[in-house]
Design a protein around this motif. Structure first.
Motif, PDB file in Angstrom:
ATOM      1  N   GLU A  52       0.834  -1.203   0.000  1.00  0.00           N
ATOM      2  CA  GLU A  52       0.000   0.000   0.000  1.00  0.00           C
ATOM      3  C   GLU A  52       0.868   1.252   0.000  1.00  0.00           C
ATOM      4  O   GLU A  52       1.870   1.330   0.712  1.00  0.00           O
ATOM      5  CB  GLU A  52      -0.906   0.004   1.232  1.00  0.00           C
ATOM      6  CG  GLU A  52      -1.863  -1.182   1.296  1.00  0.00           C
ATOM      7  CD  GLU A  52      -2.481  -1.363   2.667  1.00  0.00           C
ATOM      8  OE1 GLU A  52      -3.686  -1.079   2.804  1.00  0.00           O
ATOM      9  OE2 GLU A  52      -1.752  -1.778   3.588  1.00  0.00           O
ATOM     10  N   ARG A  53       0.437   2.224  -0.794  1.00  0.00           N
ATOM     11  CA  ARG A  53       1.086   3.530  -0.829  1.00  0.00           C
ATOM     12  C   ARG A  53       0.163   4.507  -1.539  1.00  0.00           C
ATOM     13  O   ARG A  53      -0.578   4.108  -2.447  1.00  0.00           O
ATOM     14  CB  ARG A  53       2.444   3.459  -1.551  1.00  0.00           C
ATOM     15  CG  ARG A  53       3.359   4.656  -1.261  1.00  0.00           C
ATOM     16  CD  ARG A  53       4.657   4.569  -2.042  1.00  0.00           C
ATOM     17  NE  ARG A  53       4.456   4.858  -3.460  1.00  0.00           N
ATOM     18  CZ  ARG A  53       5.436   4.880  -4.359  1.00  0.00           C
ATOM     19  NH1 ARG A  53       6.676   4.597  -4.000  1.00  0.00           N
ATOM     20  NH2 ARG A  53       5.173   5.158  -5.629  1.00  0.00           N
ATOM     21  N   ASP A  54       0.209   5.748  -1.126  1.00  0.00           N
ATOM     22  CA  ASP A  54      -0.579   6.807  -1.769  1.00  0.00           C
ATOM     23  C   ASP A  54      -2.077   6.503  -1.746  1.00  0.00           C
ATOM     24  O   ASP A  54      -2.814   6.882  -2.665  1.00  0.00           O
ATOM     25  CB  ASP A  54      -0.126   7.020  -3.222  1.00  0.00           C
ATOM     26  CG  ASP A  54       1.366   7.304  -3.330  1.00  0.00           C
ATOM     27  OD1 ASP A  54       1.908   7.957  -2.411  1.00  0.00           O
ATOM     28  OD2 ASP A  54       1.987   6.863  -4.317  1.00  0.00           O
ATOM     29  N   GLY A  55      -2.530   5.805  -0.709  1.00  0.00           N
ATOM     30  CA  GLY A  55      -3.951   5.522  -0.591  1.00  0.00           C
ATOM     31  C   GLY A  55      -4.458   4.425  -1.499  1.00  0.00           C
ATOM     32  O   GLY A  55      -5.673   4.226  -1.611  1.00  0.00           O
ATOM     33  N   ARG A  56      -3.561   3.694  -2.156  1.00  0.00           N
ATOM     34  CA  ARG A  56      -3.963   2.607  -3.049  1.00  0.00           C
ATOM     35  C   ARG A  56      -3.334   1.296  -2.609  1.00  0.00           C
ATOM     36  O   ARG A  56      -2.275   1.280  -1.983  1.00  0.00           O
ATOM     37  CB  ARG A  56      -3.556   2.904  -4.501  1.00  0.00           C
ATOM     38  CG  ARG A  56      -4.393   3.971  -5.174  1.00  0.00           C
ATOM     39  CD  ARG A  56      -4.031   4.094  -6.647  1.00  0.00           C
ATOM     40  NE  ARG A  56      -2.634   4.440  -6.846  1.00  0.00           N
ATOM     41  CZ  ARG A  56      -2.147   5.667  -6.717  1.00  0.00           C
ATOM     42  NH1 ARG A  56      -2.937   6.661  -6.362  1.00  0.00           N
ATOM     43  NH2 ARG A  56      -0.876   5.907  -6.929  1.00  0.00           N
ATOM     44  N   THR A  57      -3.993   0.219  -2.985  1.00  0.00           N
ATOM     45  CA  THR A  57      -3.534  -1.126  -2.638  1.00  0.00           C
ATOM     46  C   THR A  57      -3.148  -1.887  -3.896  1.00  0.00           C
ATOM     47  O   THR A  57      -3.884  -1.886  -4.887  1.00  0.00           O
ATOM     48  CB  THR A  57      -4.636  -1.902  -1.895  1.00  0.00           C
ATOM     49  OG1 THR A  57      -4.936  -1.235  -0.664  1.00  0.00           O
ATOM     50  CG2 THR A  57      -4.192  -3.330  -1.596  1.00  0.00           C
ATOM     51  N   SER A  58      -1.992  -2.521  -3.851  1.00  0.00           N
ATOM     52  CA  SER A  58      -1.573  -3.462  -4.890  1.00  0.00           C
ATOM     53  C   SER A  58      -1.153  -4.751  -4.201  1.00  0.00           C
ATOM     54  O   SER A  58      -1.185  -4.855  -2.969  1.00  0.00           O
ATOM     55  CB  SER A  58      -0.429  -2.873  -5.729  1.00  0.00           C
ATOM     56  OG  SER A  58      -0.888  -1.804  -6.545  1.00  0.00           O
ATOM     57  N   TRP A  59      -0.747  -5.741  -4.996  1.00  0.00           N
ATOM     58  CA  TRP A  59      -0.462  -7.073  -4.452  1.00  0.00           C
ATOM     59  C   TRP A  59       0.788  -7.656  -5.094  1.00  0.00           C
ATOM     60  O   TRP A  59       1.052  -7.436  -6.279  1.00  0.00           O
ATOM     61  CB  TRP A  59      -1.643  -8.018  -4.711  1.00  0.00           C
ATOM     62  CG  TRP A  59      -2.949  -7.498  -4.204  1.00  0.00           C
ATOM     63  CD1 TRP A  59      -3.813  -6.664  -4.857  1.00  0.00           C
ATOM     64  CD2 TRP A  59      -3.531  -7.746  -2.919  1.00  0.00           C
ATOM     65  NE1 TRP A  59      -4.896  -6.388  -4.069  1.00  0.00           N
ATOM     66  CE2 TRP A  59      -4.752  -7.033  -2.876  1.00  0.00           C
ATOM     67  CE3 TRP A  59      -3.144  -8.506  -1.813  1.00  0.00           C
ATOM     68  CZ2 TRP A  59      -5.587  -7.064  -1.763  1.00  0.00           C
ATOM     69  CZ3 TRP A  59      -3.973  -8.534  -0.710  1.00  0.00           C
ATOM     70  CH2 TRP A  59      -5.177  -7.820  -0.684  1.00  0.00           C
TER      71      TRP A  59
END
Length: 420
Positions: A74-81
């Motif tokens: 998570e960074r900048d209010g977004r989620t990745s995987w």
């Protein structure tokens, strides 16, 4: 070149996916292995083809279970995987588990090392090698050893003979797990790509085929020849099959701790040449993979990045690299677990929730919000309300509204650190 590196090498030579999984894959990159599997199915001594293996008892359409290693970043209010995959698989691994499927569904795109259906990728991998180079690298006893291994693997003569020498032996390495039910056709990356395409989700390649081919061939013809000799040693001894099965078992139970110690059990770092190869296949590529994931995330997209599980381990592994770039990294599937897929049940209409007399929920039945007969709301702070009997309200007084208490949220992991 060691069998444990199959996760890096197999992705470069994806000749093999059956029509059910890669219906539009270019014919030239599929022709070799299509012939291999057709030939294999015709002889009892050869392993069954990937499609034929699905006819074995116990193999079929099943509920997916969670396998592999998964991290949320998570960074900048977004989620990745970050998802550590295996480039071979079993027939009953085709359906992603619920956690994996949910993360993929919530993401805007799927990022893979290579997209096997990309035309440029197919052309690069199927490009015939310089005949003079093939003659120099594959000559004498080395050529005869390769021919014997092709025969044992039921590969018709000449099927891969025009390819780069290292790709010829890589294709053989990908077939070593068939006796244990492991097929390149069921590789986790490819099945994820099918799922993404079925939902019209974009697929982005983090690398290109030309760069991967350069990594595989090494810095000289002599080094390429040494890698071929090492792979033939492992094929002839059966060691490669054992390594691949061990890696598959570790991956299937999400045993990240065991995978992190793989240098202790792979028996694949015994010489300086092997150590250089490992560095070239993993550590040297990881920063570029991290760059691609970070760039996609920074563009405003939620990324499901699926790359070989060996890219996730060590101080240069992707979870560590992403944490160093300011991402909050949280393990999701990293603990060893034993899971069993069960046959898909027949679909049936949902039954109404059982009710006790008077409209109250049956004991043990979860009560939905706003349902008549719901228990008293939790006290402030999320703690259960006292069980004391409430005093009756005065006549005409307005009854107090009921509010469901919520459990306190778990504190997020510190930014830029890997949560344990």
């Amino acid at each position: 070149m060691r069998g444990i590196y199959i996760s890096a090498r197999m992705r470069a030579v994806d000749f093999s996916a059956p029509s059910r999984l890669v219906q539009r894959a270019p014919r030239q990159i599929l022709a070799g292995v299509c012939c291999v599997f057709t030939f294999g199915a015709a002889h009892a001594a050869c392993p069954p083809s990937a499609i034929a293996s699905l006819e074995k008892p116990g193999i079929g359409l099943r509920n997916g279970v969670d396998r592999g290693m998964l991290w949320r970043i998570e960074r900048d209010g977004r989620t990745s995987w970050l998802y550590g995959t295996l480039h071979v698989g079993r027939g009953d691994w085709v359906r992603p588990g619920p956690t994996i499927q949910k993360a993929l569904t919530q993401s805007d795109l799927l990022a893979l090392e290579l997209d096997s259906r990309d035309e440029a990728t197919a052309r690069t991998m199927a490009q015939p090698a310089d005949p003079a180079l093939v003659a120099r690298v594959l000559s004498g006893e080395r050529a005869r050893r390769l021919e014997r291994q092709n025969a044992e693997a039921c590969v018709p003569p000449g099927t891969t003979s025009k390819l780069q020498p290292i790709l010829q032996v890589t294709a053989l390495a990908g077939l070593a797990g068939r006796a244990d039910g492991l097929y390149p056709e069921f590789g986790v990356d490819e099945t994820l790509a099918v799922s993404a395409r079925n939902s019209s989700k974009p697929i982005v390649a983090l690398e290109n085929a030309a760069d991967q081919l350069r990594v595989l061939t090494g810095e000289s013809e002599d080094e390429e020849g040494q890698q071929i000799d090492a792979a033939l040693d492992e094929l002839e001894s059966g060691k490669l099959r054992g390594q691949l099965k061990e890696l598959a078992d570790v991956w299937a139970r999400s045993d990240a701790a065991r995978l992190a110690r793989y240098a202790d059990w792979c028996d694949c770092l015994n010489t300086p040449a092997e150590q250089r190869l490992l560095k070239r296949l993993l550590d040297d590529r990881n920063p570029g993979l991290a760059d691609g994931i970070e760039r996609l995330h920074a563009s405003g997209k939620g990324v499901f990045a699926a790359v070989g599980a060996l890219h996730m381990i060590g101080p240069q592994g992707l979870p560590t690299l992403m944490a160093s770039r300011g991402f909050t990294v949280t393990p999701v599937l990293t603990s060893a677990q034993e899971q069993t897929a069960v046959p898909m049940p027949a679909l049936a209409a949902p039954s109404p929730a059982p009710r006790a007399r008077g409209g109250k929920a049956v004991k043990g039945q979860r009560v939905q919000k706003g349902q008549k007969g719901a228990p008293a709301a939790a006290a402030k702070g999320g703690r259960p309300a006292a069980a004391a009997k409430a005093a009756p309200a005065a006549k005409g007084a307005k009854a107090p509204a009921k509010s469901a208490g919520k459990a306190p949220a778990k504190a997020p992991a510190a930014k830029g650190k890997v949560s344990r």
